[in-house]
Every structure is written in C-alpha cells, then in structure tokens.
Design a protein around this motif. Structure first.
Motif, PDB file in Angstrom:
ATOM      1  N   GLN A  75       0.827  -1.200   0.000  1.00  0.00           N
ATOM      2  CA  GLN A  75       0.000   0.000   0.000  1.00  0.00           C
ATOM      3  C   GLN A  75       0.862   1.249   0.000  1.00  0.00           C
ATOM      4  O   GLN A  75       0.554   2.236  -0.679  1.00  0.00           O
ATOM      5  CB  GLN A  75      -0.914   0.005   1.233  1.00  0.00           C
ATOM      6  N   TYR A 133       1.265   5.242  -2.674  1.00  0.00           N
ATOM      7  CA  TYR A 133       1.321   6.681  -2.371  1.00  0.00           C
ATOM      8  C   TYR A 133       2.748   7.196  -2.377  1.00  0.00           C
ATOM      9  O   TYR A 133       2.990   8.365  -2.699  1.00  0.00           O
ATOM     10  CB  TYR A 133       0.602   6.996  -1.054  1.00  0.00           C
ATOM     11  N   HIS A 161      -6.622   5.630  -6.945  1.00  0.00           N
ATOM     12  CA  HIS A 161      -6.196   5.218  -5.598  1.00  0.00           C
ATOM     13  C   HIS A 161      -6.303   6.405  -4.637  1.00  0.00           C
ATOM     14  O   HIS A 161      -5.303   6.853  -4.064  1.00  0.00           O
ATOM     15  CB  HIS A 161      -4.758   4.693  -5.634  1.00  0.00           C
ATOM     16  N   MET A 210      -7.539   6.678  -1.586  1.00  0.00           N
ATOM     17  CA  MET A 210      -7.213   6.410  -0.191  1.00  0.00           C
ATOM     18  C   MET A 210      -5.709   6.453   0.039  1.00  0.00           C
ATOM     19  O   MET A 210      -5.230   7.082   0.994  1.00  0.00           O
ATOM     20  CB  MET A 210      -7.768   5.036   0.219  1.00  0.00           C
ATOM     21  N   GLU A 211      -4.952   5.785  -0.829  1.00  0.00           N
ATOM     22  CA  GLU A 211      -3.492   5.796  -0.697  1.00  0.00           C
ATOM     23  C   GLU A 211      -2.938   7.213  -0.866  1.00  0.00           C
ATOM     24  O   GLU A 211      -1.969   7.601  -0.209  1.00  0.00           O
ATOM     25  CB  GLU A 211      -2.851   4.862  -1.723  1.00  0.00           C
TER      26      GLU A 211
END
Length: 439
Positions: free
Chosen positions: A343, A347, A405, A407-408
């Motif tokens: 994960q 990011y 993505h 959330m990341e």
C-alpha cells in the motif's frame, strides 16, 4: 605525514548502482499481464521502449541538475537549493520514511518467494537478508563499491545469457511485427496507457546515482555516464528480453501468467534448467536490494547535516552513514512485519514522482541563470524536448494514480503533513555546539 585521501567510487560503480536499482522482477513478470489486453508484439515492444525513453528523459535532466549542484542526497539536495528548504526536506522525509524502506521490503520478500525456502518463515529470512546486506554496506565505500559492481555484473551476465540464447535458439512461436491497424488500435487504448504506468515502475531507479554524487572521483564526468549510460543499458536489456520471451512463447500461453521468465527458460533450455530460473531471479534481486540499501541512507545523512532533529545520523569518519543504514533497516523490518509495504508503494510512488518532476523543472531555472558555469555542467541535449516528455508522462501517471487510488493518496498527504511538523520541530530545537562545529 601526508594525509590519506578519502576513497571515492568509480564511474563503473555508479553505472552498477543505476542498473541494479532499475532491474528488478518487473521485466520477468509483467509481460503476461500486458498480453491479457494487448496481443500485438510490436505494441508490447513499443511499450518497453517508451518506458525507457521516459526514464532517459529524466536521466538527462538529473545529469544537468546534479552537475550544477554537486551534492549527494538526490531530490533532497536539489529541491532545497533550487526551490526552498521545505521542498527538499519533504522530499527527503518521504525517502527517509518509506521511499527506500518499502521497495527494499518488497524486493526482499520477492527474493524469498522466488528462492522457495519451503516451510521456513519467509519474513525472518527476508529480515536476515537485509541485515546481512546492510552490514556489508557499513564497512566502507570500497567494500560497498566492490559488492555492488560484482552483484550487478552477475545480474547483467545472467540477462545477457538469456537474451543471447533466446536469439540463437530457433523460434518456437510465430511472431509478426507488422505495423497494422491492430497495432495502432492497441497503442491508443486505455490498456496501453495503464500498462505504461507499470512499465515505468519497472524502470524506476534511473536516478539512483544522484543520491551519491559527492562520492564519485569526478562527479562532472561520472554522474552523467552513470545516469544516462545505466538507463540506456537497462532499456536495451528490457526490450531484448521481451523480444526473446515473445519469440519463444505464444501470446496465449503467456497471457495472465506471472512466471514469464520461468516459462521462457523451460521452452529454451528444457524443464530441469527452467525450474532453476526462479532461484536465478532471486539472486538477481540481491543486487537491487544492495543498491537501495546503499543509496537510501545518503538522503538521511544529507538531512542530518542541515537539520538538528536528524544530526545523530550524520556521515561518520569512514564516509559511511552507519546509523542511517541501521535506521533504514529498522524501517524495512517494520514494513515486512506489518505487511504494509505494498500500500505504501502506491502513495510513495506519487510523492516521489512529484519530487522528480520538480527536479526536471529545475533544468529550466538552471538554463536561465547558468551562464558562467555552463562549461562546468552537463547540458541535456535537445532542450526542452526531453523535459517536456518527462513532465507530460509523469503528470499523466500521477493524475491516473490519484483518481484510481484516492485512499493511498490521502495517506501520502498525511505523511507529508507529519513531515512538515518534523521540519518545524527541527527548526525550533536549541542549537547544538557540536552540530554547528561539524556542519
């Protein structure tokens, strides 16, 4: 008594670092997923060539910025001087916390899975591998340089053997590279765009030599050769490797498969030798892990020289940031134990891409004010052609990642906020006499 000169690394060691950082498992595993949505061999090779061009565009820019600033630390050093200390600090913060620890964790877990250690605890084996490699790099620069050169030469030799064998051995798959309607349809598709993002990740690491520019004998000469030469060599190896895979295995047999390299080895060398290919790939990863272990702590050491919060991690007498090396080891262990590195890679990739974009933009600033030093710095060719290519490609990939993505991306933003807090905390610390004396 004449003072002994500090050891400096060679250009070859710089090239080895770049190539080792770039060459991972992606070249041996991603073709199967590309063939799920694309079937034309020419579009696959175009994909890998374009990925190399993007990496090369970045390498040209980093060579110019790196020979202008001439400080180790990569984006941290470049952004601090070209923009503002906060920009450099946040870039360094990302590198310090997860930028190298996460890829090291990912590569080491991949090493243990390819090697197939049976019933043994993979996480503890991975931690042991990082510990051994970290220990090697705490010795001195000469030891680090030799280990990196030999491990990378082994990696390149294995790839060369596979490529040359694949070219010599008779074709086992009917492949046509005719440029037709299917080709143009595929390169304009969304599948091609998505595949290019992952191919670009396979090329990541092309900027590795910029983190250790002060450790070269002659940075003005060695840095451009390491960045550009290493990137060109990897582009050639990657493209030829995909060509060999496509030559020997029908696309239908590869589509959706992860173990592309092993399948190709079985086709070319027979089942018994093919089974050994997983083990061979695991040894190729040792060089990648080593390069990241060497390079990452140089960012922390650079920050330690200018920010009191990190002064404990300064470079020591033997030119090696031992404490920073072991800090990175601890962070990698935490990520392996918690299993959060995949994960984090998403990011982290967005944040680091933003940093590299700012470095490439700095070429425009240098061109405006770099009049007197123009003969002392490398100048990237065809300015601003490569800079525009790199910035356009990076901006597109960042936008895609943020959209798909979110959330990341939010977690990455929170990490930046935390880094900003440590920046102001460091600035408020009382001056340390020993710190001022050593900096």
């Amino acid at each position: 008594m004449q003072k002994k000169l500090a050891y400096k690394i060679s250009t070859l060691a710089g090239v080895a670092i770049v190539m080792a950082n770039m060459i991972g498992t992606g070249a041996f595993t991603s073709l199967g997923f590309q063939l799920k949505d694309m079937g034309h061999p020419a579009s696959i090779l175009t994909l890998w060539i374009l990925g190399g061009i993007l990496a090369l565009a970045g390498a040209f820019s980093y060579a110019e910025v790196g020979t202008y600033i001439r400080k180790s630390g990569g984006e941290y050093a470049f952004l601090s001087e070209m923009y503002h200390p906060i920009a450099g600090y946040l870039s360094g913060w990302v590198s310090l916390t997860v930028g190298f620890a996460a890829p090291i964790a990912l590569a080491t877990i991949a090493f243990t899975e390819y090697f197939s250690f049976g019933d043994y605890n993979i996480k503890w084996i991975a931690i042991s591998v990082i510990a051994v490699i970290t220990f090697i790099h705490t010795k001195n620069l000469k030891t680090s340089s030799k280990f990196q050169i030999f491990s990378t030469l082994f990696k390149v030799l294995i790839m060369a053997v596979i490529i040359l064998s694949g070219i010599v051995v008779a074709e086992q798959s009917e492949v046509t590279y005719e440029i037709n309607q299917q080709y143009f349809s595929e390169i304009k598709s969304g599948a091609f765009a998505i595949a290019l993002i992952y191919v670009s990740y396979s090329y990541s690491g092309w900027n590795a030599a910029a983190y250790i520019s002060e450790e070269f004998e002659n940075p003005r000469k060695s840095l451009p050769i390491a960045l550009i030469g290493g990137t060109l060599a990897v582009t050639l190896l990657y493209t030829l490797l995909q060509f060999v895979f496509l030559k020997h295995i029908p696309a239908a047999e590869l589509a959706g498969k992860l173990e592309v390299g092993e399948i190709a080895a079985k086709k070319m060398f027979g089942t018994d030798i093919g089974k050994l290919f997983g083990i061979i790939i695991s040894f190729l990863l040792v060089s990648s892990i080593s390069a990241m272990v060497w390079v990452g702590p140089r960012v922390t050491a650079s920050m330690a020289g200018e920010h009191r919060l990190w002064q404990y991690f300064k470079v020591e007498k033997n030119q090696v940031p031992k404490r920073a090396l072991w800090l990175q080891f601890i962070l990698s262990v935490i990520l392996i134990v918690t299993g959060t590195f995949e994960q984090i890679m998403i990011y982290c990739g967005v944040l680091l891409s933003m940093s590299t974009m700012l470095v490439v933009l700095a070429v425009f600033i240098i061109r405006r004010k770099n009049r007197k030093k123009s003969n002392e710095t490398y100048r990237s060719p065809f300015f601003p052609f490569f800079q525009i290519i790199f910035l356009s490609g990076s901006l597109w990939m960042i936008s895609y990642t943020i959209i798909h993505h979110p959330m990341e991306t939010m977690i990455g933003l929170l990490n930046l906020i935390l880094g900003l807090a440590t920046y102001y905390w460091s600035n408020r610390l009382k001056p340390d006499a020993s710190f001022n004396l050593n900096c």
